[in-house]
Enzyme design. Structure first.
Site, PDB file in Angstrom:
ATOM      1  N   ASN A  59      -7.390  -1.350   6.089  1.00 35.46           N
ATOM      2  CA  ASN A  59      -7.015  -1.649   7.308  1.00 35.46           C
ATOM      3  C   ASN A  59      -5.473  -2.003   7.659  1.00 35.46           C
ATOM      4  O   ASN A  59      -4.891  -1.765   8.714  1.00 35.46           O
ATOM      5  CB  ASN A  59      -7.663  -2.928   7.380  1.00 35.46           C
ATOM      6  N   LYS A 112      -2.341   7.938  12.342  1.00 32.93           N
ATOM      7  CA  LYS A 112      -3.955   7.553  12.577  1.00 32.93           C
ATOM      8  C   LYS A 112      -4.756   9.041  12.711  1.00 32.93           C
ATOM      9  O   LYS A 112      -5.940   8.987  12.237  1.00 32.93           O
ATOM     10  CB  LYS A 112      -3.975   6.835  14.122  1.00 32.93           C
ATOM     11  N   TYR A 156       2.736   6.704  14.972  1.00 32.00           N
ATOM     12  CA  TYR A 156       1.603   6.113  14.749  1.00 32.00           C
ATOM     13  C   TYR A 156       0.390   6.985  14.875  1.00 32.00           C
ATOM     14  O   TYR A 156      -0.559   7.157  14.324  1.00 32.00           O
ATOM     15  CB  TYR A 156       1.536   4.906  15.850  1.00 32.00           C
ATOM     16  N   ALA A 157       0.522   7.883  16.170  1.00 34.17           N
ATOM     17  CA  ALA A 157      -0.668   8.718  16.317  1.00 34.17           C
ATOM     18  C   ALA A 157      -0.766   9.699  15.364  1.00 34.17           C
ATOM     19  O   ALA A 157      -1.925   9.992  14.976  1.00 34.17           O
ATOM     20  CB  ALA A 157      -0.530   9.482  17.684  1.00 34.17           C
ATOM     21  N   ALA A 158       0.361  10.180  14.698  1.00 35.72           N
ATOM     22  CA  ALA A 158       0.120  11.221  13.844  1.00 35.72           C
ATOM     23  C   ALA A 158      -0.179  10.605  12.664  1.00 35.72           C
ATOM     24  O   ALA A 158      -1.043  11.241  11.838  1.00 35.72           O
ATOM     25  CB  ALA A 158       1.638  11.775  13.470  1.00 35.72           C
ATOM     26  N   VAL A 181       0.859  -1.255  -0.029  1.00 33.58           N
ATOM     27  CA  VAL A 181      -0.132  -0.001  -0.103  1.00 33.58           C
ATOM     28  C   VAL A 181       0.848   1.346  -0.027  1.00 33.58           C
ATOM     29  O   VAL A 181       0.474   2.417  -0.298  1.00 33.58           O
ATOM     30  CB  VAL A 181      -0.973   0.001   1.289  1.00 33.58           C
ATOM     31  N   SER A 206      -7.361   4.416  14.931  1.00 34.48           N
ATOM     32  CA  SER A 206      -7.095   3.791  16.151  1.00 34.48           C
ATOM     33  C   SER A 206      -7.592   4.897  17.292  1.00 34.48           C
ATOM     34  O   SER A 206      -7.402   6.296  17.001  1.00 34.48           O
ATOM     35  CB  SER A 206      -5.505   3.640  16.353  1.00 34.48           C
TER      36      SER A 206
HETATM   37  P1  NAD Z   1      -1.463  -7.064  12.109  1.00 38.39           P
HETATM   38  O1  NAD Z   1      -0.130  -6.651  12.050  1.00 38.39           O
HETATM   39  O2  NAD Z   1      -2.034  -8.290  12.202  1.00 38.39           O
HETATM   40  O3  NAD Z   1      -2.344  -6.723  10.488  1.00 38.39           O
HETATM   41  C1  NAD Z   1      -1.703  -5.679   9.688  1.00 38.39           C
HETATM   42  C2  NAD Z   1      -1.875  -5.957   8.385  1.00 38.39           C
HETATM   43  O4  NAD Z   1      -1.436  -5.007   7.518  1.00 38.39           O
HETATM   44  C3  NAD Z   1      -1.228  -7.282   7.970  1.00 38.39           C
HETATM   45  O5  NAD Z   1      -1.988  -7.984   7.315  1.00 38.39           O
HETATM   46  C4  NAD Z   1       0.120  -6.832   7.319  1.00 38.39           C
HETATM   47  O6  NAD Z   1       0.568  -7.832   6.278  1.00 38.39           O
HETATM   48  C5  NAD Z   1      -0.534  -5.459   6.411  1.00 38.39           C
HETATM   49  N1  NAD Z   1       0.419  -4.577   5.960  1.00 38.39           N
HETATM   50  C6  NAD Z   1       1.241  -4.253   6.756  1.00 38.39           C
HETATM   51  N2  NAD Z   1       2.173  -3.307   5.916  1.00 38.39           N
HETATM   52  C7  NAD Z   1       1.709  -3.419   4.603  1.00 38.39           C
HETATM   53  C8  NAD Z   1       1.782  -2.786   3.387  1.00 38.39           C
HETATM   54  N3  NAD Z   1       3.068  -2.149   3.089  1.00 38.39           N
HETATM   55  N4  NAD Z   1       1.250  -3.279   2.242  1.00 38.39           N
HETATM   56  C9  NAD Z   1       0.098  -3.758   2.414  1.00 38.39           C
HETATM   57  N5  NAD Z   1      -0.124  -4.650   3.559  1.00 38.39           N
HETATM   58  C10 NAD Z   1       0.648  -4.187   4.674  1.00 38.39           C
HETATM   59  O7  NAD Z   1      -2.260  -6.044  12.935  1.00 38.39           O
HETATM   60  P2  NAD Z   1      -3.871  -5.763  13.160  1.00 38.39           P
HETATM   61  O8  NAD Z   1      -3.774  -5.442  14.765  1.00 38.39           O
HETATM   62  O9  NAD Z   1      -4.563  -6.536  12.671  1.00 38.39           O
HETATM   63  O10 NAD Z   1      -3.961  -4.173  12.578  1.00 38.39           O
HETATM   64  C11 NAD Z   1      -4.868  -3.848  11.664  1.00 38.39           C
HETATM   65  C12 NAD Z   1      -5.251  -2.444  11.681  1.00 38.39           C
HETATM   66  O11 NAD Z   1      -5.826  -2.191  12.875  1.00 38.39           O
HETATM   67  C13 NAD Z   1      -3.941  -1.543  11.536  1.00 38.39           C
HETATM   68  O12 NAD Z   1      -4.230  -0.496  10.693  1.00 38.39           O
HETATM   69  C14 NAD Z   1      -3.721  -1.051  13.032  1.00 38.39           C
HETATM   70  O13 NAD Z   1      -3.298   0.037  12.984  1.00 38.39           O
HETATM   71  C15 NAD Z   1      -5.091  -1.028  13.445  1.00 38.39           C
HETATM   72  N6  NAD Z   1      -5.311  -1.176  15.009  1.00 38.39           N
HETATM   73  C16 NAD Z   1      -5.019  -2.163  15.713  1.00 38.39           C
HETATM   74  C17 NAD Z   1      -5.196  -2.432  16.993  1.00 38.39           C
HETATM   75  C18 NAD Z   1      -4.660  -3.302  17.810  1.00 38.39           C
HETATM   76  O14 NAD Z   1      -4.714  -3.310  19.120  1.00 38.39           O
HETATM   77  N7  NAD Z   1      -4.347  -4.781  17.217  1.00 38.39           N
HETATM   78  C19 NAD Z   1      -5.773  -1.066  17.744  1.00 38.39           C
HETATM   79  C20 NAD Z   1      -6.107   0.150  16.920  1.00 38.39           C
HETATM   80  C21 NAD Z   1      -5.783   0.160  15.422  1.00 38.39           C
END
Ligand code: NAD
Length: 254
Positions: free
Chosen positions: A100, A167, A163-165, A74, A150
Site C-alpha cells: 500500500n 501504478k 504516478y501513472a507510470a 520500501v 490506482s
Molecule cells: P497516505 O499518504 O496517507 O499513505 C501513504 C503511506 O505510504 C504512508 O503511511 C507513508 O508513510 C507510506 N510511505 C510513503 N513513502 C514510504 C517509503 N519510502 N517507505 C515506506 N512507506 C512509505 O496516502 P493514501 O491515500 O493512504 O495512499 C495509500 C495508497 O493508496 C498509495 O499507494 C496511493 O498511491 C494509493 N491510492 C490512493 C488514492 C487516494 O485517493 N488517496 C487513490 C488511488 C490510490
C-alpha cells in the site's frame, strides 16, 4: 461492520500508520488477523507516533489481536529484506501481504524534475517490487498478495506522468506475479482506488478535487473502509481462483 474471518492468519500492510493502509490493517485486526503494522520512519517521527497510536487502538479491539510494529523504507531493498525477516521471526511467516505504501508528486511533464519522477517510481514501483520479492519468501503457500494500484494506472490523468507510470507498472507486475506464484497457490491481485479521503489528498488542488467529485457516480469520495472491503475480499481463501486481476474501487468513476 467487517464480516470476514482472518483468525489464525498473519497480514502485513505496508505504509499502514495512516490513510488507506491504516484502514486496511484495522479491518484485518477486526477480522481477527495477527497484524504486522509497517511504517516509514520519517525524519520528524510523525509516522512512528501514528504507528504506536494505531497499534494501541488495534490491541484494544475485542479479541486483543497481536500487532507487531516494524519500520522500513520500501525504496531500500535491504530494509525490506530486514522487515520480512523480522515479520518471519515474530509471526512465523505471512498469509497476506498488502503493498500500500505510496507517494504523489503531481506536476506536468514540463515542470516535473527528474528527482520528482524518480521519487515516485522508487517508492511506488521499486517499493512494490522489493516487498513482493522478499515478501514472497516468507508468504506461506496459499497466501495472498494485494497491491494498491490506482485508476491513475489505468487512465492517464493530467499532471501525473510519474504516478501513472508507477501504478501502471504495479499493474503489470501484478499480472506477471499472478502467473509466477500460482504454482504455490498464492494469488496476486491489485485494487485500483479512485479518489479516497486520506492525507494524500491534501496534495491535490481543491479545484481539481471539485472536478473529480462531480464525475463520481456514487456522489462521494471513497473511504479507507471502501478500499479495505475490496482488499479483504481478495485476501480470503474463497478468492483462490482470482489472480493477476485489477479491481477498480471508484464509486463507478472511470
Ligand atoms: P497516505 O499518504 O496517507 O499513505 C501513504 C503511506 O505510504 C504512508 O503511511 C507513508 O508513510 C507510506 N510511505 C510513503 N513513502 C514510504 C517509503 N519510502 N517507505 C515506506 N512507506 C512509505 O496516502 P493514501 O491515500 O493512504 O495512499 C495509500 C495508497 O493508496 C498509495 O499507494 C496511493 O498511491 C494509493 N491510492 C490512493 C488514492 C487516494 O485517493 N488517496 C487513490 C488511488 C490510490
Amino acid at each position: 461492520m467487517i464480516r470476514y474471518d482472518f483468525a489464525g492468519k498473519v497480514a502485513l500492510v505496508t505504509g499502514s500508520s495512516r490513510g488507506i493502509g491504516a484502514g486496511v490493517l484495522t479491518a484485518f485486526a477486526q477480522a481477527g488477523a495477527t497484524c504486522v503494522l509497517h511504517y516509514w520512519d520519517d525524519p520528524d517521527g510523525a509516522n512512528r507516533t501514528d504507528a504506536d497510536a494505531l497499534a494501541a487502538k488495534l490491541r484494544a479491539l475485542p479479541g486483543s489481536p497481536a500487532v507487531h510494529v516494524f519500520a522500513a523504507d520500501v525504496r531500500d531493498g535491504g530494509q525490506v529484506e530486514a522487515l520480512m525477516r523480522q515479520a518471519k521471526e515474530a509471526c512465523g511467516g505471512l498469509d497476506v501481504l498488502v503493498n500500500n505504501a505510496g507517494v504523489i508528486r503531481d506536476r506536468t511533464l514540463k515542470k516535473m524534475t527528474p528527482d520528482e519522477w524518480h521519487a515516485v517510481l522508487r517508492t511506488n514501483l521499486d517499493g512494490v517490487f522489493h516487498c513482493c520479492k522478499y515478501g514472497a519468501e516468507i508468504l506461506r503457500d496459499g497466501g495472498r498478495v494485494v497491491n494498491v494500484a490506482s485508476v491513475a494506472g489505468l487512465v492517464g490523468f493530467h499532471g501525473q506522468a510519474n504516478y501513472a507510470a508507477a501504478k501502471a507498472g504495479v499493474i503489470g507486475l501484478t499480472r506477471v506475479l499472478g502467473k509466477e506464484l500460482a504454482r504455490r497457490g498464492i494469488t496476486v491481485n491489485a485494487v485500483a482506488p479512485g479518489v479516497v479521503q486520506t492525507p494524500m489528498l491534501g496534495e491535490i488542488k481543491p479545484e481539481v478535487m471539485a472536478e473529480y467529485l462531480k464525475q463520481i457516480p456514487a456522489g462521494r469520495l471513497g473511504t479507507p473502509d471502501d478500499i479495505a472491503n475490496a482488499v479483504l475480499f481478495l485476501a480470503t481463501e474463497e478468492s483462490a481462483y482470482i489472480t493477476g486481476q485489477v479491481l477498480p474501487v471508484t464509486g463507478g468513476w472511470v
